[in-house]
Design a protein around this motif. Structure first.
Motif: not given
Length: 75
Positions: A16-20, A28-42
């Motif tokens: 479960p490491e990617p989810m964790e 940490e996400i504030g207004p106007g910010q985003e996190i990008v997650l890279l995976l080989y599966r949806e």
């Protein structure tokens, strides 16, 4: 314009490491910010968790098979 706060490259990680890592980063996400997650599966289970917690996402499938998930506040 959105500011990328962090990119989580979870392509080589086992569940479960990617989810964790992703859920921990949501604080940490504030207004106007985003996190990008890279995976080989949806990550379908993640999408429901994001929606329940006031986040939205945009998923882009790259040519190499990488799912690039942009996560941001829904409002």
């Amino acid at each position: 314009m959105t500011d990328i706060l962090r990119t989580i490259d979870a392509r080589g990680l086992l569940p479960p490491e990617p989810m964790e890592l992703t859920l921990a980063a949501l604080d940490e996400i504030g207004p106007g910010q985003e996190i990008v997650l890279l995976l080989y599966r949806e990550p379908y289970p993640l999408y429901q968790i994001l929606q329940q917690n006031g986040f939205a996402h945009r998923t882009v499938l790259q040519d190499d098979g990488t799912f690039e998930i942009h996560i941001f506040h829904a409002s």
